[in-house]
Design a protein around this motif. Structure first.
Motif, PDB file in Angstrom:
ATOM      1  N   PHE A 392       0.835  -1.208   0.000  1.00 60.45           N
ATOM      2  CA  PHE A 392       0.000   0.000   0.000  1.00 60.45           C
ATOM      3  C   PHE A 392       0.871   1.260   0.000  1.00 60.45           C
ATOM      4  N   ARG A 395       2.121   1.763  -3.482  1.00 56.98           N
ATOM      5  CA  ARG A 395       1.030   2.160  -4.389  1.00 56.98           C
ATOM      6  C   ARG A 395       0.605   3.594  -4.113  1.00 56.98           C
TER       7      ARG A 395
ATOM      8  N   GLN B  45      -6.360   7.478   5.496  1.00 54.99           N
ATOM      9  CA  GLN B  45      -6.090   6.244   4.759  1.00 54.99           C
ATOM     10  C   GLN B  45      -7.161   5.976   3.699  1.00 54.99           C
ATOM     11  N   ALA B  48      -6.447   7.939   0.735  1.00 57.61           N
ATOM     12  CA  ALA B  48      -5.322   7.410  -0.044  1.00 57.61           C
ATOM     13  C   ALA B  48      -5.659   6.079  -0.708  1.00 57.61           C
ATOM     14  N   GLY B  49      -6.772   5.454  -0.290  1.00 57.89           N
ATOM     15  CA  GLY B  49      -7.211   4.240  -0.977  1.00 57.89           C
ATOM     16  C   GLY B  49      -6.923   2.930  -0.263  1.00 57.89           C
ATOM     17  N   ARG B  50      -6.712   2.985   1.039  1.00 61.74           N
ATOM     18  CA  ARG B  50      -6.427   1.751   1.777  1.00 61.74           C
ATOM     19  C   ARG B  50      -7.644   0.835   1.748  1.00 61.74           C
ATOM     20  N   GLU B  51      -7.404  -0.405   1.291  1.00 57.75           N
ATOM     21  CA  GLU B  51      -8.539  -1.301   1.053  1.00 57.75           C
ATOM     22  C   GLU B  51      -9.021  -2.036   2.304  1.00 57.75           C
ATOM     23  N   ALA B  71      -7.897   3.209  -7.800  1.00 52.25           N
ATOM     24  CA  ALA B  71      -6.850   2.457  -7.096  1.00 52.25           C
ATOM     25  C   ALA B  71      -5.899   3.457  -6.423  1.00 52.25           C
ATOM     26  N   PRO B  72      -5.219   3.044  -5.358  1.00 51.20           N
ATOM     27  CA  PRO B  72      -4.302   3.954  -4.662  1.00 51.20           C
ATOM     28  C   PRO B  72      -3.307   4.625  -5.613  1.00 51.20           C
ATOM     29  N   GLU B  73      -2.746   3.823  -6.553  1.00 52.86           N
ATOM     30  CA  GLU B  73      -1.735   4.401  -7.447  1.00 52.86           C
ATOM     31  C   GLU B  73      -2.348   5.415  -8.412  1.00 52.86           C
ATOM     32  N   ALA B  76      -2.623   8.609  -6.538  1.00 53.07           N
ATOM     33  CA  ALA B  76      -1.321   9.274  -6.462  1.00 53.07           C
ATOM     34  C   ALA B  76      -1.016   9.964  -7.785  1.00 53.07           C
ATOM     35  N   CYS B  77      -1.323   9.280  -8.872  1.00 56.38           N
ATOM     36  CA  CYS B  77      -1.046   9.864 -10.183  1.00 56.38           C
ATOM     37  C   CYS B  77      -1.945  11.069 -10.455  1.00 56.38           C
ATOM     38  N   PHE B  81      -1.523  12.910  -2.210  1.00 58.06           N
ATOM     39  CA  PHE B  81      -0.385  12.392  -1.444  1.00 58.06           C
ATOM     40  C   PHE B  81      -0.757  12.364   0.030  1.00 58.06           C
TER      41      PHE B  81
END
Ligand SMILES: Nc1ncnc2c1ncn2[C@@H]1O[C@H](COP(=O)(O)OP(=O)(O)O)[C@@H](O)[C@H]1O
Ligand SMILES: [Mg+2]
Lengths: 447, 254
Positions: A392, A395, B45, B48-51, B71-73, B76-77, B81
């Motif tokens: 995580f 990612r 969290q 930020a996308g914590r599953e 998705a978390p990434e 970020a993209c 942050f």
């Protein structure tokens, strides 16, 4: 493929043939040892899982196959066929063996320097009889080990390296063992003898590769004598065929203040047994045992460490990392034996394992036998899955999930690779390891 | 830029967030304050996308898009942050390699050229100086063996490097001595910009002496119970969370 029902008789019979075929080859002085070894094998037979040291590894499939000796199955290879196995930047001291037999046209002994011998064992039987008589079979004991017994009975080629007193061989010496497809499954019993006199230094790479995905049995014994104050880095890359049986024993005899590192990366083989057995015989000697085993499919990899402290003030470090995927099974046994007189021993052992699938399995077993009272011995083992918190974290910084996995796995493997000081070998292994990983391609972008 | 509506979140059987509403626009600095266990990290969290957290109700819009589907990434993209309260140690993964992978993934998403090793190093060295982070850190594994202060500064350093549009900082000030706190505060103030929003999650008022927020929200037991300007932080400091809760209860009764 014929089936062996009485393995002891089978090997006794092929030994009789072997003796006939090799009569008059100048190795007569070895005959009593060979006979004693085969006699011992017929007493021992192959180990079973009732043997404590083989609890997790069943060699019955190996025992059932009627492996032929290599003598009559020579294969001529061209340099082009083995070019794919070249390690860039390694240097040109290389002995190549095809199905256990020395291949002079593929080998190049370079210029290792004055008085340094790098040649086939078969040749050494002729040229270096004194050194051989002094050392060969003196360290790898066949009395309690069926595989060493077989190797001792059947050895007739391998590598001989002798570094005389005070010599430093800068470039790594590579021993490349190539297996090819054969009509019937064959067994090879490569025997390597490495003798390092006082104050010498060398880097040796044993590399076991396969041209074809065939069934064979590779039963290696490497005996290494490291003289006083000498420094040896020994590497072994095991990338045998995924159908192969691979048993190898590295037996190190260390003199006073000697320093040995053993690095091993195991990637191939259906059934692998990796024995590393240093004896710290001289005071103040040190050894680092560093290994990485990566198994997938139904591979079985058994790592058996036996570190013997026989003198005071010796240090040993063991680091083995396992990555297990598919239905693979890994074993790590780390035995540390501290003899009565080996005071001030400092021995550490760490085994870390990552299981990538539900079905993958690892058995990790430390064993301490300590007969001295003033010693420091520690061991630790971990078994875990990939760290989801770390995934995580990566990612959340924009790194895709599969690339994050690849980074973590490579990082885990990298902890062992980082200990390898020979730059060309380490870089080469990094590539091999990355290729092994399912998401390895992604690493090329981020590395 | 960010709109959180009636957000309910749970982990396992534990309901943590019980209807959070929050609107953050570009150029603004918001502070979320609250006692331990009130759900601050959960909120960070989830953004930020914590599953491991399950959103049971409500929605989160980021630039009008459904953030919770990303998705978390991807987040970020897209410029989100989150500075972790507890940054994760990743043995074997080199900091430089990690930063380069992150930076290039984000640059790729923004249609920017990927940086080569030289350009990357130049940029990293420029940013790393600003935050008083030791360059040696680049040769170590991510967060491995870092002190608490080093980890926090490393988070801010990553934030400066990746240039997000929405920064969420989860207790980046906790456990820092005053010198480290000032460095972190400077890092945050340098990030303030009309194109960027910052959410500062904190347990203590201390950081807010250096980073002056535009808005302060008090999170208690999974709900924002009070919002106000920067003075609310001072009020909290004076009365404590208990005092505010007391007041609210009294207010509710009256
Ligand atoms: N993954 C989780 N599983 C179960 N409970 C959790 C989890 N994460 C947080 N909690 C619980 O939710 C509550 C809020 O936690 P957290 O968001 O970390 O609060 P804060 O950051 O405000 O201290 C706490 O009671 C905590 O124990
Ligand atoms: Mg928290």
């Amino acid at each position: 493929m014929s089936v062996v029902t009485q393995e002891r008789d089978y090997y006794a019979e092929i030994f009789a043939d072997f003796e006939k075929a090799t009569a008059g080859n100048g190795q007569g002085w070895l005959q009593p040892v060979r006979r004693a070894a085969i006699a011992r094998f017929t007493e021992l037979g192959f180990p079973t899982t009732r043997d404590e040291d083989w609890r997790f590894t069943n060699v019955a499939p190996l025992a059932q196959i009627a492996f032929q000796l290599t003598s009559d199955s020579r294969v001529e290879l061209t340099p082009r066929e083995i070019a794919q196995f070249a390690i860039p930047g390694l240097g040109d001291i290389q002995l190549v063996f095809v199905n256990g037999r020395y291949a002079p046209t593929l080998s190049s002994t370079g210029l290792p320097g004055h008085g340094v011998s790098v040649r086939s064992l078969a040749q050494a039987f002729k040229d270096d009889r004194d050194v051989l008589e002094q050392h060969l079979t003196r360290y790898a004991a066949y009395a309690h080990d069926a595989f060493i017994a077989l190797n001792t009975a059947f050895m007739d080629d391998g590598a001989f390296v002798h570094v005389p007193r005070g010599r430093v061989v800068e470039k790594p010496i590579r021993l490349l063992y190539v297996s090819t497809a054969t009509a019937d499954p064959i067994a090879t019993h490569p025997r390597n003898l490495i003798v390092m006199d006082e104050d010498s230094q060398a880097v040796i790479v044993e590399d076991y590769v396969a041209l074809d995905a065939d069934v064979y049995f590779s039963n290696v014994v490497t005996e290494v004598v490291v003289g006083q104050n000498s420094v040896l880095s020994h590497y072994m890359i095991e990338r045998e065929s995924h159908q192969a049986f691979s048993v190898s024993t590295l037996r190190l005899e260390q003199g006073r203040s000697s320093n040995v590192t053993s690095h091993r990366v195991l990637l191939g083989g259906a059934l692998v047994r990796n024995n590393v057995h240093p004896v710290l015989a001289g005071e103040g000697s040190e050894c680092l045992i560093n290994g990485l085993f990566m198994a997938t499919g139904s591979q079985h990899m058994d790592n058996f460490m036996r570190v013997e402290h026989a003198s005071p003030h010796c240090d040993s470090r063991q680091f083995y990392h396992g990555i297990l995927d598919g239905r693979s099974h890994g074993v790590f046994s780390g035995r540390i034996i501290v003899h009565k007189d080996a005071q001030k021993t400092d021995a550490k052992q760490t085994n870390k394992n990552l299981l990538l699938s539900q079905e993958a399995q690892i058995d990790s077993k430390p064993q301490l036998e300590i007969y001295a009272d003033d010693v420091k011995c520690t061991h630790g083992a971990t078994i875990g899955q990939i760290d989801q918190d770390a995934i995580f974290y990566l990612r959340s910084r924009g790194i895709a999930e599969d690339a994050a996995r690849a980074l973590l796995l490579f990082g885990f493997a990298g902890e062992t690779l980082e200990r390898m000081k020979a730059e060309p070998i380490r870089r080469y292994l990094e590539t091999l390891v990355a290729q092994w990983l399912p998401e390895g391609k992604l690493l090329e972008e981020v590395r | 830029m960010l709109e959180i509506k009636n957000l309910h979140v749970r982990a396992g059987n534990h309901e943590i967030l019980k209807g959070v509403d929050l609107k953050v626009d570009v150029g603004e600095v918001h502070s979320i304050m609250g006692p331990n266990g009130s759900g601050k990290s959960t909120l960070a969290q989830v953004l930020a996308g914590r599953e491991t957290y399950e959103v049971t109700e409500g929605e989160v819009l980021y630039d009008g898009k459904n953030l919770l589907e990303m998705a978390p990434e991807e987040r970020a993209c897209e410029g989100i942050f989150m500075a972790f309260q507890y940054p994760v140690e990743i043995p074997g993964v080199g900091s430089a390699q990690f930063l380069k992978a992150a930076l290039n993934a984000i640059r790729k998403a923004r249609d920017l050229e990927e940086l080569d090793a030289m350009e990357f190093l130049a940029l990293v060295k420029e940013k790393i100086k600003l935050l008083g982070v030791d360059e040696k850190l680049l040769h170590r594994s991510v967060n491995e063996g870092f002190s608490g202060g080093e980890k926090k500064r490393n988070e801010i350093f990553q934030m400066a490097l990746l240039e997000p549009r929405l920064c969420v900082m989860d207790e980046t000030d906790s456990g820092l001595d005053i010198d480290a706190l000032k460095i972190v505060a400077k890092g945050v103030n340098d990030m303030r910009s009309p194109e960027r929003a910052i959410i500062v999650v904190t347990h203590y008022q201390r950081l807010l002496n250096y980073v002056i927020p535009d808005y302060v929200h008090v999170l208690v037991d999974g709900r924002i119970v009070k919002s106000g300007g920067k003075d609310l932080a001072l009020e909290l400091e004076e009365k404590g969370y208990a005092g505010i809760e007391e007041e609210l209860r009294a207010g509710a009764k009256a």
